[in-house]
Design a protein around this motif. Structure first.
Motif, PDB file in Angstrom:
ATOM      1  N   SER A  83      14.681   5.145  -8.240  1.00 53.72           N
ATOM      2  CA  SER A  83      15.547   5.184  -9.935  1.00 53.72           C
ATOM      3  C   SER A  83      14.916   6.037 -10.244  1.00 53.72           C
ATOM      4  O   SER A  83      15.686   6.614 -11.495  1.00 53.72           O
ATOM      5  N   ALA A  84      13.718   7.045 -10.391  1.00 49.10           N
ATOM      6  CA  ALA A  84      13.322   7.799 -11.083  1.00 49.10           C
ATOM      7  C   ALA A  84      13.170   9.243 -10.324  1.00 49.10           C
ATOM      8  O   ALA A  84      12.690  10.208 -10.458  1.00 49.10           O
ATOM      9  N   HIS A  85      14.285   8.978  -8.145  1.00 46.92           N
ATOM     10  CA  HIS A  85      13.997  10.024  -7.920  1.00 46.92           C
ATOM     11  C   HIS A  85      13.404  10.606  -7.159  1.00 46.92           C
ATOM     12  O   HIS A  85      13.273  11.970  -6.527  1.00 46.92           O
ATOM     13  N   PHE A  86      11.977   9.667  -6.499  1.00 47.05           N
ATOM     14  CA  PHE A  86      11.126   9.640  -5.754  1.00 47.05           C
ATOM     15  C   PHE A  86      11.645   9.475  -4.856  1.00 47.05           C
ATOM     16  O   PHE A  86      12.952   8.732  -4.272  1.00 47.05           O
ATOM     17  N   LYS A  87      11.514  10.484  -3.238  1.00 47.93           N
ATOM     18  CA  LYS A  87      11.730  10.375  -1.974  1.00 47.93           C
ATOM     19  C   LYS A  87      10.680   9.488  -1.039  1.00 47.93           C
ATOM     20  O   LYS A  87       9.451   9.808  -1.811  1.00 47.93           O
ATOM     21  N   ILE A  88      10.878   8.836  -0.553  1.00 43.78           N
ATOM     22  CA  ILE A  88       9.995   7.793   0.529  1.00 43.78           C
ATOM     23  C   ILE A  88       9.693   8.680   2.087  1.00 43.78           C
ATOM     24  O   ILE A  88      10.842   8.574   2.539  1.00 43.78           O
ATOM     25  N   SER A  89       8.400   8.768   1.909  1.00 45.92           N
ATOM     26  CA  SER A  89       8.591   8.721   3.514  1.00 45.92           C
ATOM     27  C   SER A  89       7.380   7.130   3.878  1.00 45.92           C
ATOM     28  O   SER A  89       6.380   7.059   3.268  1.00 45.92           O
ATOM     29  N   TRP A  90       8.514   6.416   4.809  1.00 47.27           N
ATOM     30  CA  TRP A  90       8.168   5.638   5.270  1.00 47.27           C
ATOM     31  C   TRP A  90       7.019   5.578   5.678  1.00 47.27           C
ATOM     32  O   TRP A  90       7.263   6.402   7.214  1.00 47.27           O
ATOM     33  N   VAL A  91       5.718   4.925   6.158  1.00 43.56           N
ATOM     34  CA  VAL A  91       4.691   4.905   7.322  1.00 43.56           C
ATOM     35  C   VAL A  91       4.352   3.524   7.847  1.00 43.56           C
ATOM     36  O   VAL A  91       4.133   2.302   6.941  1.00 43.56           O
ATOM     37  N   LYS A  92       4.592   3.608   9.300  1.00 38.90           N
ATOM     38  CA  LYS A  92       4.538   2.460   9.673  1.00 38.90           C
ATOM     39  C   LYS A  92       3.015   1.559  10.660  1.00 38.90           C
ATOM     40  O   LYS A  92       2.869   0.681  10.245  1.00 38.90           O
ATOM     41  N   ASP A  93       1.791   2.681  10.337  1.00 36.17           N
ATOM     42  CA  ASP A  93       0.692   2.412  10.020  1.00 36.17           C
ATOM     43  C   ASP A  93       0.057   2.781   9.166  1.00 36.17           C
ATOM     44  O   ASP A  93      -0.146   3.915   8.916  1.00 36.17           O
ATOM     45  N   PHE A 129       1.119  -0.906   0.450  1.00 32.54           N
ATOM     46  CA  PHE A 129      -0.228  -0.246   0.405  1.00 32.54           C
ATOM     47  C   PHE A 129       0.844   1.392  -0.225  1.00 32.54           C
ATOM     48  O   PHE A 129       2.140   1.263   1.192  1.00 32.54           O
ATOM     49  N   GLY A 130       0.385   2.758  -0.532  1.00 34.60           N
ATOM     50  CA  GLY A 130       1.417   3.596  -0.790  1.00 34.60           C
ATOM     51  C   GLY A 130       0.715   4.925  -1.328  1.00 34.60           C
ATOM     52  O   GLY A 130      -1.064   4.475  -1.740  1.00 34.60           O
ATOM     53  N   PHE A 131       0.876   5.677  -1.111  1.00 31.34           N
ATOM     54  CA  PHE A 131      -0.189   7.207  -1.912  1.00 31.34           C
ATOM     55  C   PHE A 131       1.258   8.006  -2.561  1.00 31.34           C
ATOM     56  O   PHE A 131       1.878   8.414  -1.632  1.00 31.34           O
ATOM     57  N   PRO A 132       0.005   8.521  -3.645  1.00 29.34           N
ATOM     58  CA  PRO A 132       0.962   9.503  -4.308  1.00 29.34           C
ATOM     59  C   PRO A 132       1.239  10.343  -3.581  1.00 29.34           C
ATOM     60  O   PRO A 132       0.249  11.340  -2.856  1.00 29.34           O
ATOM     61  N   ILE A 166       6.467  10.293  -2.045  1.00 31.81           N
ATOM     62  CA  ILE A 166       5.348   9.401  -2.286  1.00 31.81           C
ATOM     63  C   ILE A 166       6.082   8.516  -0.774  1.00 31.81           C
ATOM     64  O   ILE A 166       6.688   8.651  -0.130  1.00 31.81           O
ATOM     65  N   PHE A 167       4.867   8.565  -0.335  1.00 25.13           N
ATOM     66  CA  PHE A 167       4.086   7.455   0.627  1.00 25.13           C
ATOM     67  C   PHE A 167       4.181   6.427   0.960  1.00 25.13           C
ATOM     68  O   PHE A 167       3.137   5.736  -0.315  1.00 25.13           O
ATOM     69  N   LEU A 168       4.777   5.078   1.511  1.00 24.61           N
ATOM     70  CA  LEU A 168       4.699   3.907   1.395  1.00 24.61           C
ATOM     71  C   LEU A 168       4.664   3.807   2.549  1.00 24.61           C
ATOM     72  O   LEU A 168       5.066   3.390   3.307  1.00 24.61           O
ATOM     73  N   GLU A 169       4.200   1.880   2.418  1.00 22.22           N
ATOM     74  CA  GLU A 169       4.106   1.204   4.591  1.00 22.22           C
ATOM     75  C   GLU A 169       5.336   0.145   4.561  1.00 22.22           C
ATOM     76  O   GLU A 169       5.895  -0.248   3.455  1.00 22.22           O
ATOM     77  N   LYS A 170       5.552   0.477   5.439  1.00 23.36           N
ATOM     78  CA  LYS A 170       6.636   0.195   6.110  1.00 23.36           C
ATOM     79  C   LYS A 170       6.525  -1.751   5.702  1.00 23.36           C
ATOM     80  O   LYS A 170       5.177  -2.065   5.820  1.00 23.36           O
ATOM     81  N   PRO A 171       7.284  -2.698   5.039  1.00 23.36           N
ATOM     82  CA  PRO A 171       7.351  -3.981   4.837  1.00 23.36           C
ATOM     83  C   PRO A 171       6.403  -4.593   6.287  1.00 23.36           C
ATOM     84  O   PRO A 171       6.813  -4.854   6.935  1.00 23.36           O
ATOM     85  N   ARG A 172       5.044  -5.005   5.554  1.00 17.92           N
ATOM     86  CA  ARG A 172       4.809  -6.239   6.850  1.00 17.92           C
ATOM     87  C   ARG A 172       5.589  -7.914   6.834  1.00 17.92           C
ATOM     88  O   ARG A 172       6.505  -7.588   5.641  1.00 17.92           O
TER      89      ARG A 172
END
Length: 309
Positions: free
Chosen positions: A168-178, A124-127, A146-152
């Motif tokens: 690879s496309a130069h986006f930065k990920i904000s990891w979401v714990k919950d 799950f993620g969010f743009p 972009i927002f991305l869930e931490k691995p389950r």
């Protein structure tokens, strides 16, 4: 990497373009009949904010399919919230073992929202993007984040694949714990905003009324008992909308968050989507729990949604 986007919507198209620029192969799945309707090109007028702020204006060739072949490394789905159950049902048989990134706003619990897709095959993620498509021209833009869930447990390989793709496309990920809690709060914020969009008539019209942003905070306060009933905890979004005095919140939104010339404002100005479904979902949930939502319910008066409550 070979990526299939489910639908040729505004979010899918912008990220597909960025991934193609990074050397990946991108294609789109569209419903039968849409391939001819959409055509093989789309006009782009969008802002790319990964490195500064750059306006992209080009006519972009796209590859559309009306069936899903089993030769993709990843499927990315970003659809209107009300379309998610049908799309998940379709992918449960059409996607095979291909991992799926659900890039979507979600109000239901995550497992049931994508059933019968397996959670073991989904990330799950969010743009961080917005805008709209009209007359085959996309106007909008995307941010670096972009927002991305931490691995389950068990999803580490899929998360890594998605992580590597965006980086690879130069986006930065904000990891979401919950991710569940994050999406509940974000969905409620959307409902608070859409209640005012219904009143004003469109997303762009919202920007002309400072009082509407103050009302967004009041709507959010009204929804807090619904979030609590779901077991949700306050996050930064909820705290912003419920703790700041409504008048000050109106100024903050009008002069800072949606300031003239900002990308956030452009995303809303070009948003031509229909508002109301997020409000309907929250009101339905509140009704089941016996929680009154007079402000949100009033937003539905004299609309097609009134009969559905």
């Amino acid at each position: 990497m070979k990526i299939l986007f489910f639908g040729r919507g505004v979010i899918s198209t912008q990220y597909a373009w960025a991934f193609e620029q990074a050397g990946h192969t991108v294609e789109f799945y569209v419903r039968k009949g849409r391939k001819e309707t959409f055509g093989s090109r789309i006009e782009l007028e969008m802002w790319d904010a990964r490195k500064g702020k750059k306006l992209i204006k080009e006519s972009w060739n796209v590859k559309l399919h009306e069936e899903i072949l089993p030769n993709y490394d990843l499927i990315i789905m970003s659809v209107n919230t009300e379309q998610l159950p049908e799309a998940a049902q379709f992918l449960s048989t059409a996607a095979g073992n291909t991992p799926v990134l659900i890039f979507n706003n979600i109000w239901q619990d995550l497992k049931s929202s994508i059933a019968p897709l397996s959670l073991n095959n989904v990330v799950f993620g969010f743009p961080g993007a917005g805008g709209g498509i009209a007359d085959n021209t996309l106007r909008g833009g995307f941010l670096k984040m972009i927002f991305l869930e931490k691995p389950r447990a068990g999803t580490e390989p899929m998360n890594n694949k998605v992580k590597e793709l965006f980086e690879s496309a130069h986006f930065k990920i904000s990891w979401v714990k919950d991710m569940q809690n994050w999406l509940w709060n974000h969905f409620a914020m959307n409902a608070a905003m859409e209640a005012e969009v219904i009143k004003r008539g469109s997303f762009p019209a919202l920007l002309n009324h400072r009082a509407s942003f103050a009302n967004v905070g009041l709507h959010m306060r009204e929804m807090i008992p619904v979030l609590k009933a779901r077991g949700a905890k306050h996050d930064a979004i909820s705290l912003l909308l419920t703790k700041i005095p409504p008048g000050l919140l109106g100024i903050l939104f009008n002069k800072v968050i949606f300031a003239k010339g900002s990308l956030a404002r452009l995303f809303v100005e070009y948003n031509n989507s229909k508002a109301g479904f997020a409000v309907l979902e929250v009101v339905r949930e509140a009704k089941k729990a016996g929680i009154p939502l007079p402000r949100l319910t009033t937003a539905f008066e004299n609309t097609e949604y009134a009969k559905e409550i």
